[in-house]
Design an enzyme around this catalytic site. Sequence first.
Site, PDB file in Angstrom:
ATOM      1  N   GLU A  94      -0.066  -0.861   5.731  1.00 21.85           N
ATOM      2  CA  GLU A  94       1.033  -0.587   6.535  1.00 21.85           C
ATOM      3  C   GLU A  94       0.820   1.086   6.690  1.00 21.85           C
ATOM      4  OE1 GLU A  94       5.357   1.055   7.465  1.00 21.85           O
ATOM      5  OE2 GLU A  94       3.916   1.472   5.869  1.00 21.85           O
TER       6      GLU A  94
ATOM      7  N   ASP B 167       0.810  -1.305  -0.008  1.00 19.89           N
ATOM      8  CA  ASP B 167       0.123   0.101  -0.059  1.00 19.89           C
ATOM      9  C   ASP B 167       1.119   1.168   0.137  1.00 19.89           C
ATOM     10  OD1 ASP B 167       0.747  -0.641   2.797  1.00 19.89           O
ATOM     11  OD2 ASP B 167      -0.660   0.832   3.559  1.00 19.89           O
TER      12      ASP B 167
END
Length: 374
Positions: free
Chosen positions: A124, A71
């Site tokens: 994250e 991400d």
Amino acid sequence: MADIPTALTPLGLLEGLVSIPSVSGDEAAAVSWLCGHMDALGFSASIDGAGNAVGARGNGGSELLLLGHIDTVSGDIPVRIEDGILHGRGAVDAKGPLAAFVAAAARATLPDGVRVTVIGAVGEETFGSPGATWLCQHYPAPDAVIIGEPSGWDGIVLGYKGSLGMTATIRRPLTHSAGPEMTAPEAAFRFWLRLTAWLAGQNNGAAPGFETLDATLRGIDSGHDGLYEWATLQATFRLPPGVDSAWLREQVTAFSGEAQLEWQHNAEAYRTDKRSPLVAPFMGAIRAAGGTPRLKVKTGTSDMNLVGPAWNCPAIAYGPGDARFDHTPNEQITLAEFELGVDVLARAIETWAAMQRSGRGTRDAGRELQERAA
């Protein structure tokens, strides 16, 4: 031998992965793409219960886990290559390290009894890191874990500070602006001044760094409904080793006054020992590539903060790229550095695997070093 399709070369993996938007919470397309490409490279690839991309190769009971994150933060940066530099959101944080993980793990020669797993974790960049949290709860502890974050191709990261989010809200009856009463925004500002003065005392005047307790003001808002007014501050604390979030909440609450505090826990600080069984393989690989290894610690957080204490195995962070471009409008990674990072990773994986076979890179040895560091 047939030529490798461009999409499966290290640079093809990098450009392809960066070209697929994957802001936190919307990673599915990038996860599917990565699993397909890992499968084509000979990995056994799948998507786990959290939505993480998982690819494994090799066999046996000794496992080296390469944990990157797929991400990114928001912000559209057109993907382009100019003068040997790839620009794009996620190029350095942290699709560059993740692509390097896949390329190196595919290249490395593994002995019998050793397997390498690459995971592209989701979420994250959000508080709580749901992809890594799921792994801590469901994935068996590997023998060692490498976190994919930009360290520079010649850098090895041993630790990260912890972080804790705070929202402070002050609510007061609305008064006339010409009156003597303090407004909610003024009261909130005074609370922030008390907080910064307290932090300065805790740090004894030291400049912000890995060993200091710091706070960043992330947002200010205020308003009223005709009867009451309010002011809200949003801040993030960065915690050094030895300062846990429970103690910090207790201390700040003691002088918060009328401020109503809400806390958002992210992670405690984590630092590994420089004698970790993972350090020597990387130092040797960096030297073999013509570099001088640099051991470092970082003031941000990573998934190391979560999986390190949960799995209690040797853990470091590594990845090509300059972290100064993290989250910036000019996010980029130098292609030459990326290729060096792949070379270093492949060599380090092979060295660790050989150590594991000989018993010099075991989880028990790593645990002993972690206990000494604690």
